[in-house]
Motif scaffolding. Structure first.
Motif, mmCIF file in Angstrom:
data_model
loop_
_atom_site.group_PDB
_atom_site.id
_atom_site.type_symbol
_atom_site.label_atom_id
_atom_site.label_comp_id
_atom_site.label_asym_id
_atom_site.label_seq_id
_atom_site.Cartn_x
_atom_site.Cartn_y
_atom_site.Cartn_z
ATOM 1 N N HIS A 227 0.836 -1.193 0.000
ATOM 2 C CA HIS A 227 0.000 0.000 0.000
ATOM 3 C C HIS A 227 0.875 1.249 0.000
ATOM 4 O O HIS A 227 1.848 1.351 0.748
ATOM 5 C CB HIS A 227 -0.895 -0.018 1.232
ATOM 6 N N ALA A 228 0.519 2.233 -0.832
ATOM 7 C CA ALA A 228 1.295 3.471 -0.933
ATOM 8 C C ALA A 228 0.344 4.657 -1.071
ATOM 9 O O ALA A 228 -0.562 4.637 -1.898
ATOM 10 C CB ALA A 228 2.239 3.411 -2.128
ATOM 11 N N VAL A 229 0.553 5.683 -0.244
ATOM 12 C CA VAL A 229 -0.308 6.866 -0.245
ATOM 13 C C VAL A 229 0.552 8.130 -0.280
ATOM 14 O O VAL A 229 1.428 8.318 0.557
ATOM 15 C CB VAL A 229 -1.218 6.906 0.998
ATOM 16 N N THR A 230 0.274 8.989 -1.258
ATOM 17 C CA THR A 230 0.955 10.276 -1.389
ATOM 18 C C THR A 230 -0.086 11.383 -1.449
ATOM 19 O O THR A 230 -1.044 11.293 -2.214
ATOM 20 C CB THR A 230 1.809 10.332 -2.674
ATOM 21 N N HIS A 231 0.102 12.421 -0.648
ATOM 22 C CA HIS A 231 -0.761 13.601 -0.689
ATOM 23 C C HIS A 231 0.000 14.727 -1.383
ATOM 24 O O HIS A 231 1.172 14.960 -1.069
ATOM 25 C CB HIS A 231 -1.156 14.040 0.726
ATOM 26 N N TYR A 232 -0.652 15.407 -2.332
ATOM 27 C CA TYR A 232 0.051 16.467 -3.055
ATOM 28 C C TYR A 232 -0.736 17.773 -3.013
ATOM 29 O O TYR A 232 -1.965 17.795 -2.876
ATOM 30 C CB TYR A 232 0.319 16.075 -4.513
ATOM 31 N N THR A 233 0.006 18.880 -3.131
ATOM 32 C CA THR A 233 -0.577 20.219 -3.220
ATOM 33 C C THR A 233 0.178 20.995 -4.283
ATOM 34 O O THR A 233 1.419 21.018 -4.263
ATOM 35 C CB THR A 233 -0.460 20.976 -1.880
ATOM 36 N N ILE A 234 -0.528 21.595 -5.223
ATOM 37 C CA ILE A 234 0.120 22.416 -6.254
ATOM 38 C C ILE A 234 0.533 23.746 -5.634
ATOM 39 O O ILE A 234 -0.306 24.455 -5.067
ATOM 40 C CB ILE A 234 -0.819 22.658 -7.452
ATOM 41 N N ARG A 235 1.811 24.087 -5.735
ATOM 42 C CA ARG A 235 2.317 25.340 -5.186
ATOM 43 C C ARG A 235 2.469 26.430 -6.252
ATOM 44 O O ARG A 235 2.244 27.599 -5.986
ATOM 45 C CB ARG A 235 3.668 25.105 -4.499
ATOM 46 N N GLU A 236 2.859 26.058 -7.471
ATOM 47 C CA GLU A 236 3.009 27.025 -8.571
ATOM 48 C C GLU A 236 2.708 26.328 -9.894
ATOM 49 O O GLU A 236 2.902 25.107 -10.017
ATOM 50 C CB GLU A 236 4.429 27.592 -8.633
ATOM 51 N N ARG A 237 2.246 27.124 -10.876
ATOM 52 C CA ARG A 237 2.048 26.622 -12.231
ATOM 53 C C ARG A 237 2.870 27.479 -13.181
ATOM 54 O O ARG A 237 2.983 28.691 -12.995
ATOM 55 C CB ARG A 237 0.567 26.681 -12.636
ATOM 56 N N PHE A 238 3.416 26.858 -14.217
ATOM 57 C CA PHE A 238 4.250 27.573 -15.180
ATOM 58 C C PHE A 238 3.718 27.345 -16.595
ATOM 59 O O PHE A 238 3.410 26.214 -16.970
ATOM 60 C CB PHE A 238 5.706 27.094 -15.087
ATOM 61 N N GLY A 239 3.622 28.420 -17.361
ATOM 62 C CA GLY A 239 3.116 28.305 -18.724
ATOM 63 C C GLY A 239 1.650 27.964 -18.747
ATOM 64 O O GLY A 239 1.222 27.074 -19.503
ATOM 65 N N GLU A 240 0.839 28.671 -17.941
ATOM 66 C CA GLU A 240 -0.591 28.378 -17.866
ATOM 67 C C GLU A 240 -1.309 28.719 -19.167
ATOM 68 O O GLU A 240 -1.026 29.719 -19.817
ATOM 69 C CB GLU A 240 -1.223 29.142 -16.708
ATOM 70 N N GLU A 241 -2.257 27.870 -19.527
ATOM 71 C CA GLU A 241 -3.068 28.054 -20.719
ATOM 72 C C GLU A 241 -4.484 28.470 -20.319
ATOM 73 O O GLU A 241 -4.892 28.279 -19.169
ATOM 74 C CB GLU A 241 -3.112 26.744 -21.529
#
Length: 344
Positions: A227-241
């Motif tokens: 079993h593997a669990v990762t929590h993620y949060t976006i901190r910055e975006r580059f080249g947004e469309e």
């Protein structure tokens, strides 16, 4: 009584059994008397090796019962020389005391000797750096590896210097902080942008059927599935469309489990592999060709996965104080991130 006499790095301990301990197993009684210095498994080994005697006669059975008034002598030999040998490799030490050492591991440094890497590792460096302050893990003068970072992942890593610290920290990491204070956070530069600002990736990981050196998301029928669990949060975006997609994103990942290559496999699994990851993000290598300079050159020349363990927090195994360590993003990854920001 407890009479530790020096024996070229070892110790002689003489103890008398109290009345209320009569009938207790020898290994159990000694484990209570000698904690936290020696674990029960270490004491059982010493008994088998003839290092424990009662009334001057060696006792070779850990299950032997003690009686009130027995005088038990334990001769703890000096730790055996470390294998491999120590090497004078520079280290960025964030914290050190008698129990543990916390380092900021650079990318490119292997943690533990193994096939193809018998020297030049973090363990070699710590053996040389710590010297006699390593009290011996399982009777061997070596650092106790509690958790690992991939060779090309940089960041904070804690290593035990004593048997007691090794047991306590290993248990804390195995528990993944569920019943204590353990915090691990990583900075990852990934291709594209996940569809939600925050999310959880919950899968089973095991060896890849295509390449045994890699991990993959597998089914529960695979014998080594974990079993593997990762929590993620976006901190910055580059080249947004306009459609809310982006060329790349800086993502913070926090681990609930600690599997091999977990973040790399998980981010690739949801379609956003790490920039520079040639094992799990090979399909995205052509993206660099569509970039303008100097970003194109930096991405093409970035020889590792863009992953940095920037935060580690845990309870000290002896004082139980909460320790928190942060490592700044290394220069190569910071330069790459600055180039992505500049394209805005």
């Amino acid at each position: 009584m407890n009479d530790p006499d020096s024996q070229a790095g070892g110790a002689r301990k003489v103890l008398e059994v109290e009345e209320d301990a009569a009938g207790t197993r020898l290994d159990q009684w000694l484990a209570k008397q000698l904690a936290p210095e020696l674990s029960r498994s270490r004491i059982q080994t010493l008994i088998r090796e003839g290092a424990v005697s009662i009334g001057g006669s060696p006792v070779l059975e850990a299950r032997a019962k003690v009686a009130a008034g027995f005088v038990v002598e334990v001769n703890v030999p000096p730790p055996e020389p470390a294998e491999p040998e120590g090497e004078a490799i520079p280290l960025d030490i964030l914290f050190e005391d008698d129990e543990l050492v916390v380092v900021n591991k650079p990318a490119g440094l292997v943690v533990h000797p193994g096939a193809g890497n018998w020297s030049g590792t973090l363990v070699n460096a710590l053996i040389a750096h710590c010297g006699p302050s390593l009290s011996g893990i399982g009777g061997v003068r070596r650092p106790g590896i509690v958790h690992r970072l991939d060779k090309d992942t940089s960041g904070v890593l804690v290593v035990a210097k004593t048997d007691h610290a090794h047991r306590e920290l290993t248990a804390a990491f195995a528990d993944h902080g569920r019943s204590g204070d353990l915090e691990r956070a990583y900075q990852a530069l990934v291709w594209g942008t996940p569809p939600r600002p925050t999310g959880t990736i919950d899968t089973l990981l095991g060896r890849s059927g295509r390449d045994r050196t890699r991990q993959a998301v597998v089914s529960e029928s695979q014998p080594d599935a974990r079993h593997a669990v990762t929590h993620y949060t976006i901190r910055e975006r580059f080249g947004e469309e306009p459609d809310a997609t982006a060329l790349a994103s800086l993502v913070e990942c926090r681990l609930e489990t600690g599997r091999t290559h977990q973040i790399r496999v998980h981010m690739a699994h949801i379609g956003h592999p790490l920039v520079g990851d040639r094992d799990y993000g090979a399909a995205f290598l052509s993206k660099a060709n569509r970039l303008s300079e100097p970003l194109k050159g930096l991405v093409s020349g970035f020889g590792r996965q863009a992953l940095h363990a920037w935060l580690l927090a845990f309870r000290h195994p002896t004082t139980h104080m909460l320790l928190r360590f942060e490592a700044p993003m290394p220069e190569d990854m910071a330069r790459l991130l600055a180039a992505f920001r500049a394209m805005e």
